[in-house]
Design an enzyme around this catalytic site. Structure first.
Site, PDB file in Angstrom:
ATOM      1  N   LYS A  67     -37.570  14.493 -28.704  1.00 51.11           N
ATOM      2  CA  LYS A  67     -38.226  14.282 -29.724  1.00 51.11           C
ATOM      3  C   LYS A  67     -37.874  14.913 -31.152  1.00 51.11           C
ATOM      4  O   LYS A  67     -38.738  15.148 -31.956  1.00 51.11           O
ATOM      5  CB  LYS A  67     -39.838  14.587 -29.524  1.00 51.11           C
ATOM      6  N   HIS A  96     -29.546  14.978 -23.913  1.00 48.48           N
ATOM      7  CA  HIS A  96     -30.583  16.067 -24.130  1.00 48.48           C
ATOM      8  C   HIS A  96     -29.965  17.469 -23.366  1.00 48.48           C
ATOM      9  O   HIS A  96     -30.853  18.484 -23.026  1.00 48.48           O
ATOM     10  CB  HIS A  96     -31.955  15.788 -23.565  1.00 48.48           C
ATOM     11  N   SER A 128     -44.866  15.450 -31.179  1.00 46.22           N
ATOM     12  CA  SER A 128     -44.421  14.220 -31.214  1.00 46.22           C
ATOM     13  C   SER A 128     -44.134  13.829 -29.614  1.00 46.22           C
ATOM     14  O   SER A 128     -44.446  13.182 -28.920  1.00 46.22           O
ATOM     15  CB  SER A 128     -42.879  14.032 -31.592  1.00 46.22           C
TER      16      SER A 128
HETATM   17  P1  A3P Z   1     -42.898  11.279 -34.684  1.00 47.16           P
HETATM   18  O1  A3P Z   1     -43.697  11.209 -33.284  1.00 47.16           O
HETATM   19  O2  A3P Z   1     -43.149  12.775 -35.179  1.00 47.16           O
HETATM   20  O3  A3P Z   1     -43.291  10.410 -35.485  1.00 47.16           O
HETATM   21  P2  A3P Z   1     -36.635  10.837 -30.391  1.00 47.16           P
HETATM   22  O4  A3P Z   1     -35.613   9.639 -30.827  1.00 47.16           O
HETATM   23  O5  A3P Z   1     -35.577  12.213 -30.307  1.00 47.16           O
HETATM   24  O6  A3P Z   1     -37.602  10.638 -29.371  1.00 47.16           O
HETATM   25  O7  A3P Z   1     -37.680  11.430 -31.817  1.00 47.16           O
HETATM   26  C1  A3P Z   1     -38.694  10.578 -32.043  1.00 47.16           C
HETATM   27  C2  A3P Z   1     -39.201  11.230 -33.276  1.00 47.16           C
HETATM   28  O8  A3P Z   1     -38.334  10.794 -34.342  1.00 47.16           O
HETATM   29  C3  A3P Z   1     -40.513  10.301 -33.677  1.00 47.16           C
HETATM   30  O9  A3P Z   1     -41.229  11.506 -34.221  1.00 47.16           O
HETATM   31  C4  A3P Z   1     -40.146   9.109 -34.426  1.00 47.16           C
HETATM   32  O10 A3P Z   1     -41.053   8.865 -35.401  1.00 47.16           O
HETATM   33  C5  A3P Z   1     -39.219  10.240 -35.301  1.00 47.16           C
HETATM   34  N1  A3P Z   1     -38.075   9.054 -36.059  1.00 47.16           N
HETATM   35  C6  A3P Z   1     -37.197   8.128 -35.394  1.00 47.16           C
HETATM   36  N2  A3P Z   1     -36.689   7.607 -36.135  1.00 47.16           N
HETATM   37  C7  A3P Z   1     -37.118   8.025 -37.390  1.00 47.16           C
HETATM   38  C8  A3P Z   1     -36.679   7.911 -38.880  1.00 47.16           C
HETATM   39  N3  A3P Z   1     -35.609   6.741 -39.057  1.00 47.16           N
HETATM   40  N4  A3P Z   1     -37.040   8.575 -39.675  1.00 47.16           N
HETATM   41  C9  A3P Z   1     -37.952   9.380 -39.695  1.00 47.16           C
HETATM   42  N5  A3P Z   1     -38.401   9.993 -38.290  1.00 47.16           N
HETATM   43  C10 A3P Z   1     -38.008   9.078 -37.349  1.00 47.16           C
END
Ligand code: A3P
Length: 285
Positions: A44, A99, A129
């Site tokens: 996340k 990860h 998140s």
């Molecule tokens: P939030 O839940 O805080 O919105 P991962 O891809 O490592 O699982 O992380 C997911 C997090 O990255 C989520 O955070 C998601 O919304 C955010 N995220 C994914 N793409 C993004 C982007 N283009 N810009 C900003 N945040 C992004």
């Protein structure tokens, strides 16, 4: 341990995507190539975002790969069950996601010139998140209350282990030529500068137009609409995005809307103790 997890080297991994065999293969048998590029994140922290950006850098801004290939196929996961099939025969340069903490990395990595892009995020926001993600993904444990989840997170009783162990395992590599440390927050604040940094690190000349195209395609709202990136293909029984989307908020500092003052104090005191002596950019708040 929940039946939803598999334990390997004392760490928990979701059984839905990893097995003892896939984890053993990744660590012991996976043959790293000198031109491999790894995205390394704690869960996340912006993994999916980077899975959009890297293919666009390698396609010089051509949107085709990100609009036609699912993210887990275009930048496959090292530790997942299908990694052997997806990665062994793949032509170079391979873009790979993981990860893994540093000590879990494929043994062949340490003799290679392969590159690592580490994306960090304020752990409080990664926690929030993750809490929401646990609520919508049926292959992850029930997170319990937010208070309970904070304790699990601080103790590292969560998937892929402790945030503190993760960052500490990679931090010593930060000055190596094959390692680039980025943060979610800097990318959010100034995507273009981060793209320039990435281009330099990867030895790619990116024109202003290409940078503009990549910055635009990788915006939160555009990725949220991209069916090759938003996990909409996953059945609702697995990830139920009806109320909370995988692309949930995409901001920095949402933790402030979740933590009580007592929870903030508790988090900060564990943080201070675990990160003592480490000149790490996160963050009193
Ligand atoms: P939030 O839940 O805080 O919105 P991962 O891809 O490592 O699982 O992380 C997911 C997090 O990255 C989520 O955070 C998601 O919304 C955010 N995220 C994914 N793409 C993004 C982007 N283009 N810009 C900003 N945040 C992004």
């Amino acid at each position: 341990m929940s039946e939803l997890n598999v334990e390997y080297e004392g760490l928990l991994f979701p059984k839905h995507v990893s097995s003892q065999e896939s984890l053993r293969y990744a660590r012991e048998d996976f043959q790293v190539r000198d031109d491999d590029v790894f995205i390394v994140t704690y869960p996340k922290s912006g993994t999916t975002w980077m899975q959009e950006i890297l293919p666009l850098i390698y396609s010089n801004g051509d949107l085709t790969p990100v609009l036609t290939i699912q993210n887990w196929q275009r930048v496959p996961w090292l530790e997942h069950i299908h990694s052997r099939v997806l990665l062994e025969e793949r032509p170079s340069p391979r873009l790979i996601t993981t990860h893994f903490q540093a000590h879990m990395f494929p043994k062949t990595f340490f003799k290679s010139k392969a590159k690592v892009i580490y994306m960090g995020r304020n752990p409080r926001d990664a926690l929030v998140s993750s809490f929401h993600y646990h609520g919508i993904a049926s292959f992850l444990e029930d997170p319990g209350t937010f208070d309970e989840f904070i304790e699990k997170f601080l103790e590292g009783r969560v998937m892929y282990g402790s945030w503190f162990d993760h960052i500490k395992s990679w931090w010593p590599a930060k000055d190596q030529d094959n390692f680039l440390f980025l943060t979610y927050e800097e990318m959010l604040q100034d995507t273009r500068s981060t793209l320039v940094k990435l281009g330099e690190f990867l030895g790619k000349q990116l024109s202003d137009d290409v940078i503009e195209t990549i910055a635009n395609q990788s915006k939160f709202n555009n990725m949220k609409q991209n069916n090759m990136s938003n996990y909409s293909f996953v059945p609702t029984e697995m990830i139920n995005q009806k109320e909370t989307s995988f692309f949930r908020k995409g901001i920095a500092g949402d933790w402030k809307n979740h933590f009580t003052p007592a929870q903030t104090e508790r988090f900060n005191s564990v943080y201070a103790q675990k990160m003592k002596g480490l000149n790490f950019p996160y963050y009193k708040d």
